[in-house]
Design a protein around this motif. Structure first.
Motif, PDB file in Angstrom:
ATOM      1  N   ALA A  88       0.832  -1.205   0.000  1.00  0.00           N
ATOM      2  CA  ALA A  88       0.000   0.000   0.000  1.00  0.00           C
ATOM      3  C   ALA A  88       0.868   1.257   0.000  1.00  0.00           C
ATOM      4  O   ALA A  88       0.566   2.234  -0.704  1.00  0.00           O
ATOM      5  CB  ALA A  88      -0.923  -0.006   1.222  1.00  0.00           C
ATOM      6  N   ALA A  89       1.946   1.249   0.770  1.00  0.00           N
ATOM      7  CA  ALA A  89       2.858   2.394   0.784  1.00  0.00           C
ATOM      8  C   ALA A  89       3.498   2.594  -0.583  1.00  0.00           C
ATOM      9  O   ALA A  89       3.658   3.720  -1.056  1.00  0.00           O
ATOM     10  CB  ALA A  89       3.940   2.188   1.851  1.00  0.00           C
ATOM     11  N   ALA A  90       3.865   1.486  -1.246  1.00  0.00           N
ATOM     12  CA  ALA A  90       4.476   1.583  -2.572  1.00  0.00           C
ATOM     13  C   ALA A  90       3.505   2.174  -3.583  1.00  0.00           C
ATOM     14  O   ALA A  90       3.901   2.950  -4.458  1.00  0.00           O
ATOM     15  CB  ALA A  90       4.940   0.198  -3.029  1.00  0.00           C
ATOM     16  N   PRO A 145       6.360   7.136   1.911  1.00  0.00           N
ATOM     17  CA  PRO A 145       5.991   5.782   1.468  1.00  0.00           C
ATOM     18  C   PRO A 145       7.189   4.854   1.288  1.00  0.00           C
ATOM     19  O   PRO A 145       7.104   3.669   1.637  1.00  0.00           O
ATOM     20  CB  PRO A 145       5.281   6.045   0.125  1.00  0.00           C
ATOM     21  CG  PRO A 145       4.720   7.413   0.264  1.00  0.00           C
ATOM     22  CD  PRO A 145       5.739   8.171   1.058  1.00  0.00           C
ATOM     23  N   ALA A 146       8.297   5.379   0.754  1.00  0.00           N
ATOM     24  CA  ALA A 146       9.484   4.533   0.578  1.00  0.00           C
ATOM     25  C   ALA A 146      10.056   4.103   1.923  1.00  0.00           C
ATOM     26  O   ALA A 146      10.520   2.958   2.086  1.00  0.00           O
ATOM     27  CB  ALA A 146      10.539   5.283  -0.228  1.00  0.00           C
ATOM     28  N   ILE A 147      10.014   5.003   2.904  1.00  0.00           N
ATOM     29  CA  ILE A 147      10.507   4.659   4.239  1.00  0.00           C
ATOM     30  C   ILE A 147       9.600   3.614   4.889  1.00  0.00           C
ATOM     31  O   ILE A 147      10.076   2.645   5.500  1.00  0.00           O
ATOM     32  CB  ILE A 147      10.598   5.925   5.109  1.00  0.00           C
ATOM     33  CG1 ILE A 147      11.656   6.887   4.532  1.00  0.00           C
ATOM     34  CG2 ILE A 147      10.946   5.569   6.548  1.00  0.00           C
ATOM     35  CD1 ILE A 147      11.742   8.211   5.254  1.00  0.00           C
ATOM     36  N   ALA A 185      18.100   6.084   4.839  1.00  0.00           N
ATOM     37  CA  ALA A 185      16.895   6.628   4.205  1.00  0.00           C
ATOM     38  C   ALA A 185      16.766   8.122   4.480  1.00  0.00           C
ATOM     39  O   ALA A 185      16.426   8.899   3.584  1.00  0.00           O
ATOM     40  CB  ALA A 185      15.664   5.881   4.709  1.00  0.00           C
ATOM     41  N   PHE A 186      17.051   8.519   5.718  1.00  0.00           N
ATOM     42  CA  PHE A 186      16.966   9.932   6.077  1.00  0.00           C
ATOM     43  C   PHE A 186      17.984  10.759   5.281  1.00  0.00           C
ATOM     44  O   PHE A 186      17.657  11.840   4.773  1.00  0.00           O
ATOM     45  CB  PHE A 186      17.212  10.099   7.579  1.00  0.00           C
ATOM     46  CG  PHE A 186      17.188  11.532   8.042  1.00  0.00           C
ATOM     47  CD1 PHE A 186      15.997  12.214   8.201  1.00  0.00           C
ATOM     48  CD2 PHE A 186      18.377  12.207   8.312  1.00  0.00           C
ATOM     49  CE1 PHE A 186      15.976  13.526   8.615  1.00  0.00           C
ATOM     50  CE2 PHE A 186      18.372  13.520   8.739  1.00  0.00           C
ATOM     51  CZ  PHE A 186      17.161  14.189   8.884  1.00  0.00           C
ATOM     52  N   VAL A 187      19.203  10.256   5.150  1.00  0.00           N
ATOM     53  CA  VAL A 187      20.227  10.965   4.388  1.00  0.00           C
ATOM     54  C   VAL A 187      19.812  11.097   2.925  1.00  0.00           C
ATOM     55  O   VAL A 187      19.979  12.162   2.304  1.00  0.00           O
ATOM     56  CB  VAL A 187      21.584  10.233   4.497  1.00  0.00           C
ATOM     57  CG1 VAL A 187      22.598  10.819   3.521  1.00  0.00           C
ATOM     58  CG2 VAL A 187      22.115  10.319   5.925  1.00  0.00           C
TER      59      VAL A 187
END
Length: 220
Positions: A88-90, A145-147, A185-187
Motif C-alpha cells: 500500500a505504501a508503494a 511511502p518509501a521509508i 533513508a533519512f540521508v
C-alpha cells in the motif's frame, strides 16, 4: 531555441518590447520549454510506477516465501499485514503524483492559445513545480511511502526468518540494521530535498522571473 536563448537575444539588442523577437519564435521557444518540463514529469511518473511495481512484487514474493517456509501452514495476521502495508505504501507514491499532476493539468485548461495566455500557462506550470518541490508536505508524501516500505520489508524479513518477538526487540544486531537503514533513508531524503531546492533557486526561479518580465513587456 529555448526561452532562455531567446531572452538573451532580446536583451543583447537592447530592444523595445518584442522588437526583433517575433511571435513565431516566442511560441516555438515556449513549446520547447513546455516539452522539456513534460518530459521531466513523464520520467518522474515512469520512475514512480516502475518502483511501485517492483516494491509490490517484492512484497508478493515475501508472502510466497512465508507460505513456503510454513509448509502450507496457517499464516498469522502479521505475515499478511506487513506485506500489505508495504504494498500500500508503494502504491501511494505514484497515486499521489498522478493526482497532483492531473489537478495541475485541469488548472492549465483555462488558458487559451494567445501568446499572453501561453506565457501565463507556462508560468503557472513553473509555479506548480516550484511550490511542490519547496513544500514540506510534498516531500513527506513522496518520501515517507518509501521509508514505510523499507520498514515493512525489514519486519517481513524478520517474520520470514521466524524470529520470536522477544528476540526481535532484544537482539542488538537487528536494531543496528534497522537503525542504519533508517539513517540511510533519512540521508537520501535530505540529499533529494537539497538537490530539488537548489534546482529551484538556480534554474527555475531565474527562468520564471525572465518570463514574468517578458509577460509584462507583452502586456505593455
Amino acid at each position: 531555441m529555448n526561452m532562455n536563448d531567446l531572452m538573451e537575444v532580446w536583451r543583447s539588442q537592447d530592444a523595445a518590447p518584442l522588437h526583433g523577437v517575433n511571435e513565431t519564435l516566442l511560441r516555438l521557444a515556449l513549446r520547447n520549454d513546455e516539452a522539456k518540463l513534460q518530459a521531466q514529469q513523464r520520467c518522474e511518473q515512469r520512475v514512480a510506477y516502475g518502483m511501485a511495481a517492483f516494491f509490490v512484487a517484492v512484497m508478493a514474493v515475501m508472502v510466497g516465501f512465508m507460505i513456503h517456509r510454513r509448509d502450507g501452514g496457517m499464516l498469522t495476521r502479521w505475515d499478511i499485514g506487513i506485506p500489505i502495508l508495504g504494498a500500500a505504501a508503494a502504491l501511494f507514491w505514484p497515486g499521489f503524483l498522478r493526482r497532483s499532476h492531473r489537478t495541475q493539468a485541469l488548472r492549465e485548461q483555462k488558458f487559451g492559445e494567445s501568446l499572453r495566455e501561453q506565457l501565463e500557462r507556462h508560468l503557472t506550470r513553473l509555479d506548480y513545480h516550484a511550490r511542490r518541490f519547496a513544500s514540506p508536505m510534498h516531500h513527506l508524501f513522496t518520501n515517507l511511502p518509501a521509508i514505510v516500505w523499507s520498514v515493512a520489508f525489514f519486519f517481513a524479513m524478520v517474520r520470514l526468518n521466524q524470529k520470536p518477538g522477544s528476540e526481535v526487540w532484544t537482539d542488538p544486531r537487528i536494531w543496528a540494521v534497522f537503525g542504519g537503514s533508517l539513517v540511510l533513508a533519512f540521508v537520501a531524503v535530505v540529499v533529494s530535498i537539497h538537490r530539488q531546492r537548489r534546482w529551484i533557486e538556480e534554474e527555475l526561479t531565474p527562468h520564471k522571473r525572465r518570463l514574468e518580465t517578458l509577460l509584462r513587456e507583452i502586456e505593455e
